[in-house]
Design an enzyme around this catalytic site. Structure first.
Site: not given
Ligand SMILES: *Cc1c(COP(=O)(O)O)cnc(C)c1O
Length: 384
Positions: A54, A107, A179, A204
């Site tokens: 961890r 998101y 982000d 992604k």
């Molecule tokens: C998918 C997404 C998230 C969240 O991420 P997870 O891996 O699904 O927890 C946050 N920001 C954006 C822009 C996303 O597309």
């Protein structure tokens, strides 16, 4: 690759940063250290600082060093999901009574985290249009601790001037959190424009193959990086070794994938722009997009995400999603395969009734790296 050999180009870092050949075997690829604990040479005699997975695991360390190199930050940290990364950052930098400015397009799960979880812990938020810096300035309060932004935003592909927003946030003594999931560090490096923290859903583009859920943070400052790393261990939402390995593997081809995602998406946006059943195309690569000039300045290319509004309304938009064949109907984005979805009923259902609600006639596509003619043909038939 050792520090004194830097700086290298992005694609070199993607393949080598944090990833020296295994000292014991020479294995060229970082092994999956599928292990929870480590033998100590006498009490406290740790080998390379590894004590318990961890706290740290060598596969995760390789990914974390690579992430920091690609975003140009002091510290990279890998998490079990994008939302786990967001939660860990927010609980590091915020305390009850603090205020944060969030964007009016984001998101859905990020909005839910602010609206349904953090408010219960006494954190206040205001929604602002980050594309209008005056709107952000008006939302600032004496207790504002951070400004949060997505650019390009999800799902409306809005573009925010990151250097300008950093000035506004810093002027108020607040941190700027970006982000960077939609752009990836190959297309855009927020820290170089003034951001203090970069967030990724590595699920992604970073992973890139729709086979892993993961998240990441990169901190510009080593001190803040240390604080967040403390919370990563204290809260425990870490990336497992196999998931870290999958993301590391995906990152090696990030540059070539983003080039193809971007060129395919440009052709998709052109096709949609001239289609009679489409009322509006949202893609920063189109010259008529209101954020085009800023995107051209702060991004290397315009990315693989395209949204569009269907002239026939909500039911017609849902029908387009249902009729698509090569574009797979599904949530998520950023994989090599093309995806299509209806944000209002799928990824952004949790924003219904809020300032972040999305238009009902909106369709979002994640343009993959298949042969572009096949993608164009599928969209043509889906639009009917
Ligand atoms: C998918 C997404 C998230 C969240 O991420 P997870 O891996 O699904 O927890 C946050 N920001 C954006 C822009 C996303 O597309």
């Amino acid at each position: 690759m050792t520090e004194h050999q830097l700086p290298h180009g992005f694609e070199t870092l993607a393949i080598h940063a944090g990833q020296e050949a295994d000292p014991q075997t020479g294995a060229v690829v970082t092994p999956i250290y599928q292990v929870s604990t480590y033998k100590q040479d006498g009490v406290g005699g740790l080998r390379g600082g590894y004590e318990y997975s961890r706290s740290a695991n060598p596969t995760r360390t390789a990914l974390e060093e690579c992430l920091a190199a690609l975003e140009g930050g002091a510290r990279g940290l890998a998490f079990a999901s994008g939302l786990a990364a967001e939660d860990t950052l927010l609980r590091t930098i915020l305390k009850p009574g603090d205020h944060i400015v969030i964007p009016n397009d984001a998101y859905g799960g990020t909005f839910r985290l602010f609206a349904k979880v953090l408010t219960r812990w006494g954190v206040e938020f205001s929604v602002a249009n980050t594309q209008a810096l005056g709107d952000v300035r008006a939302a600032l309060r004496p207790n504002t601790r951070a400004v949060w932004v997505e650019t390009p935003s999800n799902p409306l592909l809005g573009i925010t001037d990151l250097a300008g927003l950093a000035e506004v946030a810093h002027g108020a003594g607040a941190l700027l959190v970006v982000d960077n999931t939609f752009a990836s560090p190959y297309l855009q490096q927020p820290i170089s424009l003034g951001a203090d923290a970069v967030v990724h859903s590595t699920t992604k583009y970073m992973g890139g193959h729709s086979d892993v859920v993961g998240g990441a943070l990169v901190l510009a400052d080593a001190g803040l990086g240390e604080e967040v790393a403390y919370h990563q261990n204290a809260m425990g939402a870490v990336s497992g070794p196999f998931d870290a390995w999958l993301v590391l593997r995906g990152i090696k081809t990030l540059g070539v994938r983003m080039d193809r995602h971007s060129s395919n998406a440009e052709k998709v946006a052109e096709l949609l722009s001239s289609h009679p059943k489409v009322s509006q195309v949202l893609y920063p690569g189109l010259p008529e997009h209101p954020g085009h000039d800023i995107a051209a300045k702060q991004m290397k290319a315009f990315g693989g995400m395209v949204s569009f509004r269907v002239a026939g309304g909500e039911e017609a938009a849902v029908e387009v999603c249902n009729r698509a064949q090569l574009f797979t109907l599904g949530e998520s984005l950023g994989g090599v395969e093309s995806l299509i979805e209806h944000p209002g009923r799928m990824t952004h259902a949790s924003a219904a009734g809020s300032p972040l609600e999305v238009p009902a006639d909106l369709v979002r596509v994640s343009v993959g790296i298949e042969s572009v003619d096949d993608l164009l043909a599928d969209l043509k038939q889906a639009l009917g």
